[in-house]
Design an enzyme around this catalytic site. Structure first.
Site, PDB file in Angstrom:
ATOM      1  N   GLU A 159       0.823  -1.144  -0.028  1.00  0.00           N
ATOM      2  CA  GLU A 159      -0.235  -0.193   0.001  1.00  0.00           C
ATOM      3  C   GLU A 159       0.947   1.279  -0.102  1.00  0.00           C
ATOM      4  OE1 GLU A 159      -3.166  -0.027   2.778  1.00  0.00           O
ATOM      5  OE2 GLU A 159      -4.119  -1.821   2.018  1.00  0.00           O
ATOM      6  N   GLU A 208      -5.183  -8.496  -0.621  1.00  0.00           N
ATOM      7  CA  GLU A 208      -5.815  -8.095   0.288  1.00  0.00           C
ATOM      8  C   GLU A 208      -7.391  -8.039   0.006  1.00  0.00           C
ATOM      9  OE1 GLU A 208      -4.813  -4.881   3.140  1.00  0.00           O
ATOM     10  OE2 GLU A 208      -2.836  -5.583   2.954  1.00  0.00           O
TER      11      GLU A 208
END
Length: 481
Positions: free
Chosen positions: A169, A292
């Site tokens: 991320e 994810e």
């Protein structure tokens, strides 16, 4: 009634689509899988045996670790050797991380699960040299300083590291980078993820947040030749509002259907990201790694907000099934996925309370889907079995596996399928259901939602069954060759 048949050139459903994600977050690692050598909870080398046994049942193919956001503040040297150095987990609750569970303990977890390694490296707060040293520590078989350090810590032979993520991320908690900046950072850092042994390391670049297609375009244009996979993160929120995500247990009929609608957005995102990847990688060499995904609700009342603990109902089971079906349909590009997370966090497989453990409805969906792992994809057109039924199918070892989800809350759904040859045996026919869509397991009633047999009717090459409301089922049948 639909007809199922194999298609020449159909993709294989990679078993890694059923991967797990274990972050240093809340009680995922500590108590979830790791209890330590001195614990009264039954364990093997510090890993609790009840959790390991349950995860082996669903054939966990690989585990992503140590994060998540935690990965970009994790400094691996603090978690090896006899003198571990604690740190503060600033992302998740501000608790002290003991680093008792580190590289050696992670590979022991994989050993007990018979699973592959997927490690995320620290780009956000780490250095190129730190990442290079970690790769050497894990995979180099020589007399180099890092290899010698590993040996002093009790591991003579290097480990096999199948996948390595270069940051996590990076558009958010991993550094708040813009896409071009991360693309340049990725090119630099991945250079030092070297192959030292006979086994290659697949390099995973940090991909987009949900529908950020500019990020994918930039990464593929600038770094495609240096990557083996590109990640994607997307969470299902009933409200689509990060400030008020909704309750895990107290939800209306409208919220049930809205949650499933949000889950189905995964198909559009995978489709559009894949189209961008196709332009830059027409041979399909680079895998789309959805590392994810899952439902995200407001935390359970009375629990630490930083621990992301939530209950798990038949709504989560339906989301899991629908999402896995999407990954199956895109098996030509989706090579791995990692549900968030494995134990005690978000859409978990398992919940623990001290020495007690229970499996969730999502766990049972993964159990129902085990025979799809590494099977040949068989197309089931969307809506072919009616508006309420979401389905997927595959072929392996002379048998067809069909998994079906009835998304209706108040009515049964009849389903039927015809096969290319007569059915010779019903190998599996099980359903996951409950008295209501909010049905879930608790530590007082751990078997409220479990798998049970479902009746199927077989006539020649045809199979029919009736699905209860809000249920997921799998039927596996052998056919005449």
């Amino acid at each position: 009634m639909i007809t199922l048949s194999r298609t020449l050139g159909a993709p294989t459903i990679d078993r890694r689509i059923y991967g797990q994600f274990a972050e240093h977050l809340g009680r995922c690692i500590y108590e979830g899988v790791w209890v330590g050598e001195s614990s009264d909870i039954p364990h093997r080398n510090g890993l609790r045996t009840d959790v390991i046994d349950a995860l082996r049942q669903i054939r966990v193919p690989l585990v992503r670790w140590p994060g998540g956001c935690f990965a970009d503040e994790y400094h691996w040297l603090k978690g090896v050797g006899p003198d571990r150095q604690p740190m503060v987990n600033t992302h998740w609750g501000g608790v002290v991380e003991s680093n008792e569970f580190g590289t050696h303990e992670y590979f022991e977890l994989l050993n007990q699960l018979d699973a592959e390694a997927y490690i995320n490296g620290n780009v956000g707060s780490g250095t190129v040299a730190e990442m290079q040293d970690w790769i050497e520590y894990m995979t180099l078989d020589s007399t180099s300083p890092m290899a010698e350090l590993r040996k002093r810590h009790g591991r003579e032979q290097p480990w096999k590291l199948e996948f390595f993520g270069v940051g996590n991320e990076s558009w958010g908690c991993g550094g708040n980078m813009l896409p071009l900046h991360y693309a340049n950072q990725y090119r630099q850092f991945q250079t030092y993820v070297r192959r030292y042994g006979e086994h290659p390391i697949s390099k995973i670049a940090c991909g987009a947040n949900a529908d950020d297609y500019e990020w994918t375009e930039t990464l593929m244009a600038r770094a495609v030749e240096h990557m083996d996979g590109l990640s994607l993160h997307y969470y299902t929120l009933p409200t689509a509002d990060w400030d008020r995500k909704g309750s895990a247990l107290d939800f209306s009929d409208f919220e049930w259907h809205e949650t499933l609608r949000q889950a189905r957005r995964m198909d559009e995102m995978v489709t559009r990201h894949s189209r961008i990847m196709d332009r830059h990688d027409p041979t399909g060499r680079v895998g789309l790694i959805v590392d994810e995904w899952g439902t995200w609700y407001d935390v359970d009342e009375g629990t630490d907000p930083g621990f992301l603990y939530q209950q798990n109902t038949l709504r989560d089971a339906a989301v899991a099934a629908i999402t896995l079906n999407i990954f199956h349909r895109h098996a030509d590009r989706v090579r791995m996925a990692n549900i968030a997370q494995m134990v005690n966090v978000l859409q978990a497989m398992i919940l623990t309370d001290g020495g007690r453990m229970l499996t969730t409805p999502t766990y049972h969906v993964f159990d129902l889907y085990t025979d799809h792992q590494d099977a040949e994809y068989v197309d089931v057109p969307i809506g072919a079995l009616g508006a309420d039924v979401d389905a997927t199918a595959s072929y392996k070892d002379g048998a067809y596996t069909v998994s079906l989800t009835n998304t209706a809350l108040d009515r049964e759904a009849k389903a039927g399928f015809a096969l290319p040859a007569a059915v010779t045996d019903v190998l599996r026919a099980q359903v996951l259901g409950g008295t209501s869509a909010t049905a879930h397991n608790t530590f007082d009633t751990p078997d409220a939602v479990v798998l049970s047999d479902i009746a199927v009717s077989v006539s020649g090459d045809e199979v029919t069954l009736t699905l209860p409301p809000h249920s997921v089922a799998t039927v596996r049948v052998a056919v005449a060759e």
